[in-house]
Design a protein around this motif. Sequence first.
Motif, PDB file in Angstrom:
ATOM      1  N   UNK A   7       0.773  -1.154   0.066  1.00 24.30           N
ATOM      2  CA  UNK A   7      -0.107   0.095   0.083  1.00 24.30           C
ATOM      3  C   UNK A   7       0.826   1.245  -0.086  1.00 24.30           C
ATOM      4  N   UNK A   8       2.296   1.153   0.188  1.00 25.51           N
ATOM      5  CA  UNK A   8       3.103   2.344   0.271  1.00 25.51           C
ATOM      6  C   UNK A   8       4.332   1.980  -0.725  1.00 25.51           C
ATOM      7  N   UNK A   9       4.865   2.929  -1.396  1.00 24.28           N
ATOM      8  CA  UNK A   9       5.928   2.689  -2.044  1.00 24.28           C
ATOM      9  C   UNK A   9       7.309   2.518  -1.275  1.00 24.28           C
ATOM     10  N   UNK A  10       7.996   1.447  -1.670  1.00 26.13           N
ATOM     11  CA  UNK A  10       9.131   1.114  -1.067  1.00 26.13           C
ATOM     12  C   UNK A  10      10.213   2.298  -0.646  1.00 26.13           C
ATOM     13  N   UNK A  11      10.576   2.439   0.530  1.00 25.29           N
ATOM     14  CA  UNK A  11      11.429   3.550   0.830  1.00 25.29           C
ATOM     15  C   UNK A  11      12.755   3.507   0.154  1.00 25.29           C
ATOM     16  N   UNK A  12      13.072   4.730  -0.287  1.00 24.13           N
ATOM     17  CA  UNK A  12      14.244   4.896  -1.114  1.00 24.13           C
ATOM     18  C   UNK A  12      15.435   5.276   0.147  1.00 24.13           C
ATOM     19  N   UNK A  13      16.606   4.839  -0.248  1.00 26.77           N
ATOM     20  CA  UNK A  13      17.830   4.966   0.693  1.00 26.77           C
ATOM     21  C   UNK A  13      17.865   6.434   0.817  1.00 26.77           C
ATOM     22  N   UNK A  14      18.538   6.921   1.821  1.00 24.91           N
ATOM     23  CA  UNK A  14      18.524   8.308   2.232  1.00 24.91           C
ATOM     24  C   UNK A  14      19.382   9.023   1.101  1.00 24.91           C
ATOM     25  N   UNK A  15      20.348   8.198   0.257  1.00 21.91           N
ATOM     26  CA  UNK A  15      21.178   9.152  -0.572  1.00 21.91           C
ATOM     27  C   UNK A  15      20.504   9.316  -2.026  1.00 21.91           C
ATOM     28  N   UNK A  16      19.368   8.445  -2.019  1.00 23.50           N
ATOM     29  CA  UNK A  16      18.890   8.662  -3.558  1.00 23.50           C
ATOM     30  C   UNK A  16      17.523   9.826  -3.204  1.00 23.50           C
ATOM     31  N   UNK A  17      17.496  10.816  -4.187  1.00 21.10           N
ATOM     32  CA  UNK A  17      16.661  11.726  -3.923  1.00 21.10           C
ATOM     33  C   UNK A  17      15.264  11.353  -4.525  1.00 21.10           C
ATOM     34  N   UNK A  18      14.339  11.948  -3.723  1.00 23.91           N
ATOM     35  CA  UNK A  18      12.733  11.546  -4.071  1.00 23.91           C
ATOM     36  C   UNK A  18      12.466  11.977  -5.639  1.00 23.91           C
ATOM     37  N   UNK A  19      11.911  11.497  -6.258  1.00 25.36           N
ATOM     38  CA  UNK A  19      11.493  11.934  -7.683  1.00 25.36           C
ATOM     39  C   UNK A  19      10.482  13.323  -7.278  1.00 25.36           C
ATOM     40  N   UNK A  20      10.385  14.130  -8.221  1.00 25.38           N
ATOM     41  CA  UNK A  20       9.695  15.203  -7.928  1.00 25.38           C
ATOM     42  C   UNK A  20       8.086  15.248  -8.055  1.00 25.38           C
ATOM     43  N   UNK A  21       7.708  14.432  -8.784  1.00 20.38           N
ATOM     44  CA  UNK A  21       6.486  13.924  -8.729  1.00 20.38           C
ATOM     45  C   UNK A  21       6.033  13.045  -7.482  1.00 20.38           C
ATOM     46  N   UNK A  22       6.790  12.507  -6.852  1.00 16.16           N
ATOM     47  CA  UNK A  22       6.554  12.202  -5.344  1.00 16.16           C
ATOM     48  C   UNK A  22       6.668  13.024  -4.354  1.00 16.16           C
ATOM     49  N   UNK A  23       7.496  13.979  -4.488  1.00 15.16           N
ATOM     50  CA  UNK A  23       7.635  15.209  -3.562  1.00 15.16           C
ATOM     51  C   UNK A  23       6.344  16.018  -3.611  1.00 15.16           C
ATOM     52  N   UNK A  24       5.719  16.034  -4.815  1.00  9.74           N
ATOM     53  CA  UNK A  24       4.642  16.988  -4.966  1.00  9.74           C
ATOM     54  C   UNK A  24       3.388  16.414  -4.949  1.00  9.74           C
ATOM     55  N   UNK A  25       3.398  14.856  -4.551  1.00  8.29           N
ATOM     56  CA  UNK A  25       2.155  14.387  -4.363  1.00  8.29           C
ATOM     57  C   UNK A  25       1.326  14.951  -3.595  1.00  8.29           C
ATOM     58  N   UNK A  26      -0.192  15.260  -4.040  1.00  8.51           N
ATOM     59  CA  UNK A  26      -1.102  16.197  -3.040  1.00  8.51           C
ATOM     60  C   UNK A  26      -1.364  14.990  -1.712  1.00  8.51           C
ATOM     61  N   UNK A  27      -1.432  15.910  -0.731  1.00  2.00           N
ATOM     62  CA  UNK A  27      -1.895  15.148   0.740  1.00  2.00           C
ATOM     63  C   UNK A  27      -3.138  15.188   1.020  1.00  2.00           C
ATOM     64  N   UNK A  28      -4.279  15.910   0.116  1.00  2.87           N
ATOM     65  CA  UNK A  28      -5.298  16.012   0.369  1.00  2.87           C
ATOM     66  C   UNK A  28      -6.138  16.333  -0.857  1.00  2.87           C
ATOM     67  N   UNK A  29      -7.353  15.943  -1.081  1.00  5.93           N
ATOM     68  CA  UNK A  29      -7.867  16.217  -2.445  1.00  5.93           C
ATOM     69  C   UNK A  29      -8.087  17.606  -2.745  1.00  5.93           C
ATOM     70  N   UNK A  30      -8.054  18.597  -1.708  1.00  9.98           N
ATOM     71  CA  UNK A  30      -8.177  19.843  -2.213  1.00  9.98           C
ATOM     72  C   UNK A  30      -6.917  20.394  -2.872  1.00  9.98           C
ATOM     73  N   UNK A  31      -5.877  19.859  -2.665  1.00  7.63           N
ATOM     74  CA  UNK A  31      -4.434  19.985  -3.364  1.00  7.63           C
ATOM     75  C   UNK A  31      -4.390  19.445  -4.761  1.00  7.63           C
ATOM     76  N   UNK A  32      -5.343  18.684  -5.199  1.00  4.96           N
ATOM     77  CA  UNK A  32      -5.148  17.964  -6.402  1.00  4.96           C
ATOM     78  C   UNK A  32      -5.405  19.400  -7.524  1.00  4.96           C
TER      79      UNK A  32
END
Length: 436
Positions: A7-32
């Motif tokens: 149900x959750x994506x596998x955590x990336x190592x601390x050294x791997x930058x998170x993709x921009x799409x993942x960092x900007x993923x909305x946290x609530x419907x109003x953010x979509x």
Amino acid sequence: MSDLFDTQPEALPDTAPRPLADRLRPRKLSDVIGQQQVLGPEGPLGVMLASNSLGSLVFWGPPGVGKTTIARLLADETDLHFVQISAIFTGVPDLRRVFDEAKHRRANGQGTLLFVDEIHRFNKAQQDSFLPHMEDGTILLVGATTENPSFELNAALLSRAQVFVLERLSLADLELLTQRAEVEIGKPLPLDGPAREALLEMADGDGRALLNLIEQVAAWKTGGKLDVKGLTSRLMRRAAKYDKSGDEHYNLISALHKSVRGSDPDAALYWFARMLEGGEDPRYLARRITRMAVEDIGLADPQAQTHCLHAWEVYERLGSPEGELAIAQALTYLALAPKSNAAYNAYKEARRQAQKTGSLSPPKHILNAPTKLMKEQGYGKGYAYDHDAEDGFSGQDYFPEDMKRPVLYQPVERGFERELKKRVDYFSKLRIKRNE
């Protein structure tokens, strides 16, 4: 549990930058961003959430418009356990496991929102397997598809789920997403105004694709702002989304056909170019525009078919890209030609009449009588040879004796059919006169 149902994506190592799409993923419907026709306060999904009446859903829309994100946020809003699977990688044993685990959760007081990506790829039996679990509340199904659900999903499943159409993101939506990305990366993109607009157009309504492009642009060391030429020289333009066997194919050929019928050469050429850019076979387009000449122009301009056939022949001799110009010229001619579907309608009505009266014989007076018996039966008796009649027209009835004469061909007052209408009226009056 298998990784397939994490149900959750596998955590990336601390050294791997998170993709921009993942960092900007909305946290609530109003953010979509976008999809307010569905998510807004007056939208159907907004109303369902407000009234606590959420049911099973199917999201139909192109890639990168938020189908997965919205499904995950719906689970958060309704306190349902989120499970995501893909129809491409999931078999019947996997589905049984998903349903068993959902039943176990339900027994412990928690519901399950099952998100099925590419749901149209499940066969009929697999789609049917969802039905009892949807009906008894074991799962709340949210399917996602890029294909027309009317053609790809079972009627039984569609009757238990509401279809919501998610639209490609507008340029305004993509600009808002770009601004959020710039805040996240901490700097503006090194693009001038026209280059920024070109970047948004390259995304072609796909938010995920835009963020991937932005990541590439943000990583460049430019020493200043890039113009359109500088952008395109560094960044390959994404191919237009076009499935030659899917909905987009039929949508674009429909747009092309209706533009010709509507006498709009500019729109016709645009949709023609869109299909070519998407990789459509020019031979298919040559065949389809020839059909347009027959169906929508007909005898209002008999030369239309000739132009299409000649253009088709030119393409076969020259190939691409030179031969495509001949097809474009024929298409322009069709769009500007006078329109008539009189012959097309006459043919359809003739087929209907034939199906209705298919057992009736021709009248005996127009049947040949090569034998004595046939002559005795009245074959050919009373036949009038039209060349011997006044005006070369006998006015005889050539329909079956028990069939009321129909009027099938009704030419219009446009183009060459004006002349044909005069001929139809002329022979009609003569026929009445001959039979008085």
